[in-house]
Design a protein around this motif. Structure first.
Motif, mmCIF file in Angstrom:
data_model
loop_
_atom_site.group_PDB
_atom_site.id
_atom_site.type_symbol
_atom_site.label_atom_id
_atom_site.label_comp_id
_atom_site.label_asym_id
_atom_site.label_seq_id
_atom_site.Cartn_x
_atom_site.Cartn_y
_atom_site.Cartn_z
ATOM 1 N N THR A 87 -0.044 -2.926 -9.831
ATOM 2 C CA THR A 87 0.586 -2.487 -8.598
ATOM 3 C C THR A 87 0.441 -0.988 -8.386
ATOM 4 O OG1 THR A 87 2.600 -2.604 -7.302
ATOM 5 C CG2 THR A 87 2.863 -2.174 -9.637
ATOM 6 N N PRO A 100 1.456 2.293 -5.070
ATOM 7 C CA PRO A 100 2.029 2.494 -3.741
ATOM 8 C C PRO A 100 1.157 1.846 -2.666
ATOM 9 C CG PRO A 100 1.116 4.541 -4.592
ATOM 10 C CD PRO A 100 1.000 3.541 -5.680
ATOM 11 N N TRP A 120 10.614 4.633 11.418
ATOM 12 C CA TRP A 120 10.895 4.266 10.021
ATOM 13 C C TRP A 120 11.854 5.251 9.364
ATOM 14 C CZ3 TRP A 120 9.178 -0.344 10.335
ATOM 15 C CH2 TRP A 120 8.030 -0.602 11.061
ATOM 16 N N THR A 137 16.692 -6.020 9.395
ATOM 17 C CA THR A 137 17.245 -5.190 8.333
ATOM 18 C C THR A 137 17.753 -3.857 8.850
ATOM 19 O OG1 THR A 137 15.364 -6.040 7.132
ATOM 20 C CG2 THR A 137 16.811 -4.576 5.942
ATOM 21 N N LEU A 155 0.054 8.799 -10.916
ATOM 22 C CA LEU A 155 -0.420 8.058 -9.736
ATOM 23 C C LEU A 155 -1.872 7.644 -9.911
ATOM 24 C CD1 LEU A 155 -0.117 7.121 -6.724
ATOM 25 C CD2 LEU A 155 -0.904 9.382 -6.078
ATOM 26 N N GLU A 210 2.953 -1.497 -13.491
ATOM 27 C CA GLU A 210 4.287 -1.086 -13.079
ATOM 28 C C GLU A 210 5.185 -0.744 -14.263
ATOM 29 O OE1 GLU A 210 7.032 -2.917 -9.634
ATOM 30 O OE2 GLU A 210 6.831 -4.168 -11.405
ATOM 31 N N PHE A 259 5.093 2.997 -15.243
ATOM 32 C CA PHE A 259 5.379 4.053 -14.267
ATOM 33 C C PHE A 259 6.521 4.950 -14.719
ATOM 34 C CE2 PHE A 259 3.909 1.889 -10.044
ATOM 35 C CZ PHE A 259 2.635 1.829 -10.549
ATOM 36 N N LEU A 315 7.003 8.017 -9.704
ATOM 37 C CA LEU A 315 5.963 7.176 -9.128
ATOM 38 C C LEU A 315 6.543 5.847 -8.641
ATOM 39 C CD1 LEU A 315 3.028 6.617 -8.483
ATOM 40 C CD2 LEU A 315 2.677 5.893 -10.827
ATOM 41 N N TYR A 325 8.381 6.378 -5.442
ATOM 42 C CA TYR A 325 7.397 6.671 -4.399
ATOM 43 C C TYR A 325 6.744 5.368 -3.918
ATOM 44 C CZ TYR A 325 3.047 8.400 -2.309
ATOM 45 O OH TYR A 325 1.994 8.627 -1.462
ATOM 46 N N SER A 326 6.401 4.501 -4.865
ATOM 47 C CA SER A 326 5.791 3.223 -4.485
ATOM 48 C C SER A 326 6.727 2.434 -3.588
ATOM 49 C CB SER A 326 5.497 2.370 -5.710
ATOM 50 O OG SER A 326 4.593 3.011 -6.532
ATOM 51 N N SER A 352 6.941 3.896 -0.164
ATOM 52 C CA SER A 352 5.764 3.720 0.677
ATOM 53 C C SER A 352 5.719 2.314 1.263
ATOM 54 C CB SER A 352 4.489 3.986 -0.127
ATOM 55 O OG SER A 352 4.231 2.901 -0.996
ATOM 56 N N GLN A 353 6.640 1.473 0.829
ATOM 57 C CA GLN A 353 6.621 0.081 1.312
ATOM 58 C C GLN A 353 7.750 -0.249 2.265
ATOM 59 O OE1 GLN A 353 6.531 -2.301 -2.234
ATOM 60 N NE2 GLN A 353 4.818 -1.163 -3.024
ATOM 61 N N THR A 358 8.143 0.150 5.274
ATOM 62 C CA THR A 358 7.709 -0.404 6.555
ATOM 63 C C THR A 358 7.696 -1.926 6.504
ATOM 64 O OG1 THR A 358 6.149 1.396 6.411
ATOM 65 C CG2 THR A 358 6.037 0.027 8.358
ATOM 66 N N GLY A 359 7.177 -2.446 5.400
ATOM 67 C CA GLY A 359 7.082 -3.888 5.273
ATOM 68 C C GLY A 359 8.344 -4.521 4.727
ATOM 69 N N ILE A 360 9.022 -3.804 3.835
ATOM 70 C CA ILE A 360 10.206 -4.368 3.186
ATOM 71 C C ILE A 360 11.357 -3.390 3.360
ATOM 72 C CG2 ILE A 360 10.930 -5.586 1.102
ATOM 73 C CD1 ILE A 360 8.045 -4.479 0.113
ATOM 74 N N PRO A 361 12.016 -3.413 4.513
ATOM 75 C CA PRO A 361 13.050 -2.416 4.795
ATOM 76 C C PRO A 361 14.197 -2.444 3.783
ATOM 77 C CG PRO A 361 12.559 -3.764 6.722
ATOM 78 C CD PRO A 361 11.865 -4.400 5.567
ATOM 79 N N GLU A 362 14.365 -3.575 3.080
ATOM 80 C CA GLU A 362 15.450 -3.670 2.105
ATOM 81 C C GLU A 362 15.340 -2.584 1.038
ATOM 82 O OE1 GLU A 362 13.365 -5.996 2.856
ATOM 83 O OE2 GLU A 362 14.360 -7.884 3.346
ATOM 84 N N ARG A 396 14.808 0.513 1.256
ATOM 85 C CA ARG A 396 15.261 1.867 1.539
ATOM 86 C C ARG A 396 16.541 2.205 0.786
ATOM 87 N NH1 ARG A 396 15.391 2.734 7.298
ATOM 88 N NH2 ARG A 396 13.209 3.229 7.133
#
Lengths: 443, 286
Positions: A76, A78, A257, A285, B222, B228, B231, B235, B238-239, B242-243, B245-249, B251
């Protein structure tokens, strides 16, 4: 289709050109060798797969249990543009790239140009799978090259309009079905104390989706070079349209966002969002207080009665050229992106919307969604998915194109310059970037 | 502290002005941390829906539990990795830097100045510029995506060597070493029992500098890591970030994670700031 066919040949020329330029003399010409050598390996193999899809391990576990001879190891990192793509390029250079990688459609051409992808066209199982995928997604991974396939489509982001049904009906405004109606509604929404939507200053790929719907085609090729046309008449039409809304202050322009942006949706300030299928989860969400008040309708059209949709996002599972087991990798990628069990899990865990035709009929995508007042919203997206024009091509340097356009968009929403200025500047710098990478491009 | 011989009476005005400026700076630096703390205590809905710098329902405990349970507690693993990378590399690096700086300061050998100048040149090369060459090097020996690929490069600390040399020259008297030799102490023993004690304030500074440098060297992990489980926390967060947008949970988890991840640094600084300050002073004057 023909345009992308041509684009493909250019990609190939530029790829060869690059290969010739780079020091690794032994890999030139191995592209064709890899295509013909798509044969099953003997004995058990272990594949590595780098992706930032959440909980991918859960899906892969199902595969590993059934295929003791083809074990997949998940790695995996970012999100692609935040570092993983750069890692892929580094790893390709060092010769230790994973077998499979998660690559969004708009990044795929850059890997093709650098000759980093294995051609799966020679794998019979891949060629046979073509008809299972929605046409435009298949074009994204073949670049229209006859007999060549550079990845397996994974998910798609057909666009539609999320809107606050309750606010619209309370204000006596009909949900817009054309962009003209949308602009007229924007005035009324403003009068009612809200904004019709938030214009994103940094989601250039959302804007690309809007241009895609309007017939804008940013990249194309003639026989031997790229053409960049981010200011073609159709894209200009879209840019002028939104510029008008920005000038009249009918849209808000908070950075997307961010908590601030969520808040605009959560507190009845933003009434619509023209977004991709995965946006359903973003609203649910980010704006939990508005549960039950949203509905989904098709994107507004440029001419009444038309049926055209744009696309925002979507990705593929690509096999890197350095993989020693392209056949097994392709086998896994096909299972991951076409089998009902995998698609269901991907949708459930990672909110991915399948790129297959049959995927739209998954039981999970037929149900009413509670947040949207039990509307079966995925039907709208399934319809939209069939209305996405198949001939949109991404350029090979989208990361820098996005960055440049986004700089201009940020200036435009704060009153310095216009969206068209931003696109003109992005076009110029994109051409510059292509040249600096020795990719043939038309001035 | 005895009272100064000449008492300078500051005017009320300049005192107030100084206080105001300090106050503004303090607020400026503390607000983000305050926001982080307040944000961490909110439930997912409240992060966006309520006043960003004041509390809503206090859910810190529940949020922390969710973070620690997410993906089988991978966050704890990241914290542990970070401590191992930074703490381990800083300890070992300090020892090596101290020995190297001490040797350059106290022994005469051909090429001594050249060696020192080369090390000094290393100070000028930013760590991030080395990430990619290191990746290619480690690729040659198939060592990428391992613990060592991040740990080994982090041990190197040219600035520490510089500081150790300067400090050893100033604070370890030749006569003392001479006396130790006469008493029959070997060089290694003299180093550990005599010199290290005299150099101690400098060593703490080197340790802290390196701790922070390794913690902040984000590019190296990085580029090197794709597993994973290896890490560091920077890092990992940060990963996740960076996600969103797709997985708001994610935040909410990123906010709580950020709060927890700065806690060890804050604690380390509160305990060691005395050394930190004196070390910087020493480095500045000499």
């Amino acid at each position: 289709m023909r345009a992308s066919l041509r684009s493909a040949s250019v990609l190939l020329t530029s790829a060869l050109l690059l290969a010739a330029c780079s020091s690794g003399s032994d890999d030139s010409g191995s592209g064709t060798a890899a295509a013909s050598s798509c044969k099953p390996s003997s004995g058990p193999v272990t594949l590595t797969y780098t992706s930032w899809i959440p909980d991918l391990e859960e899906v892969v576990k199902v595969w590993n249990a059934k295929n003791p001879n083809i074990q997949v190891k998940v790695q995996t990192g970012p999100n692609g543009n935040s570092g993983t793509y750069q890692n892929f390029f580094n790893q390709l250079k060092a010769g230790n790239a994973p077998d499979l990688g998660h690559i969004e459609y708009d990044a795929l051409p850059s890997f093709r140009v650098q000759d980093g992808l294995a051609d799966l066209g020679g794998c019979d199982i891949v060629a046979k799978a073509k008809d299972q995928f929605v046409d435009w997604t298949w074009n994204q991974v073949t670049f229209g090259e006859e007999g060549k396939v550079f990845g397996v489509p994974q998910d798609a982001g057909p666009m539609a309009m999320f809107y606050r049904a309750d606010l619209f009906s309370k204000a006596g405004i009909a949900p817009p079905t054309t962009w003209d109606e949308y602009a007229a509604a924007a005035e009324k929404v403003k009068a009612a104390g809200g904004y019709i939507t938030n214009f994103s200053q940094s989601d250039i790929n959302q804007f690309a989706g809007l241009a895609w719907q309007a017939g804008g085609r940013w990249f194309a090729n003639d026989s031997n070079q790229w053409t960049v046309s981010m200011t073609d008449p159709n894209t200009k039409k879209v840019a002028d349209y939104w510029q008008n809304l920005i000038d009249k202050k009918l849209v808000s322009t908070v950075p997307p966002w961010t908590p601030e942006w969520d808040n605009a949706y959560n507190t009845d300030k933003s009434w619509t969002w023209v977004s991709a299928v995965w946006g359903a989860n973003s609203i649910a969400t980010g704006a939990p207080k508005t549960a039950g008040k949203w509905k989904v309708a098709p994107m507004p059209q440029w001419a009444a009665g038309e049926k055209k949709a744009g696309n925002w996002g979507g990705s593929s599972t690509a096999v890197f050229k350095t993989s020693k087991h392209p056949y097994e990798a392709a086998q896994f990628a096909l299972w991951l992106n076409t089998s009902e069990e995998a698609l269901t899990l991907l949708n459930e865990k990672a909110n991915l919307y399948p790129a297959t035709k049959a995927g739209a009929a998954l039981p999970a995508l037929k149900k009413g969604v509670k947040f949207y007042g039990d509307q079966p919203i995925y039907d709208v997206f399934a319809q939209a998915s069939t209305e996405v024009a198949p001939d949109f091509t991404w350029g090979p340097t989208m990361t820098s194109t996005y960055a440049n356009a986004s700089d201009g968009f940020k200036a435009a929403v704060s009153g310095k310059g216009t969206l068209v200025d931003a696109l003109t500047a992005a076009q110029a710098s994109t051409i510059q970037t292509l040249k600096s990478q020795a990719i043939p491009v038309k001035e | 502290m005895s009272a100064p011989a000449i008492k300078v009476r500051e005017s009320i005005l300049s005192r107030t002005a100084a206080m105001i400026i300090m106050g503004v700076c303090t607020v400026y630096f503390l607000v983000p941390i305050w926001w982080l703390f307040v944000g961490s205590s909110k439930s997912r809905e409240q992060i966006t829906g309520t006043n960003p710098i004041w509390f809503a329902d206090f859910n810190l405990g529940a949020n922390v539990r969710e973070l620690l349970e997410y993906r089988d507690g991978v966050f704890l693993r990241w914290m542990f990795n970070s401590l191992l990378y930074t703490g381990g590399a800083a300890l070992l690096g300090t020892l090596l830097a101290a020995m190297c700086g001490y040797a350059i300061a106290k022994y005469r050998f051909p090429g001594r100045e050249t060696l020192f100048n080369v090390v000094l040149g290393g100070v000028l090369v930013p760590a991030s510029a080395l990430a990619l060459p290191l990746f290619l090097l480690f690729s040659k020996v198939e060592g990428t995506n391992t613990f060592w690929s991040v740990f080994l490069p982090s041990v190197v600390n040219p600035f520490g060597v510089y500081l150790a040399r300067i400090y050893a020259t100033a604070s370890v008297p030749e006569e003392l070493l001479e006396a130790a030799r006469l008493d029959g102490s070997g060089e290694v023993r003299s180093f550990f029992t005599v010199s290290v004690r005299l150099m101690f304030p400098a060593l703490v500074t080197i340790f802290l500098f390196q701790f922070v440098a390794v913690w902040n060297n984000f590019l190296l992990p990085l580029v090197m890591l794709s597993d994973e489980r290896l890490f560091p926390v920077t890092l990992g967060l940060y990963s996740w970030n960076s996600q969103v947008t797709g997985i708001p949970e994610l935040r909410g988890l990123v906010i709580v994670g950020a709060l927890l991840s700065i806690t060890p640094l804050v604690v380390a600084f509160l305990f060691l700031q005395r050394y930190w300050r004196s070390g910087i002073g020493a480095g500045a004057v000499k």
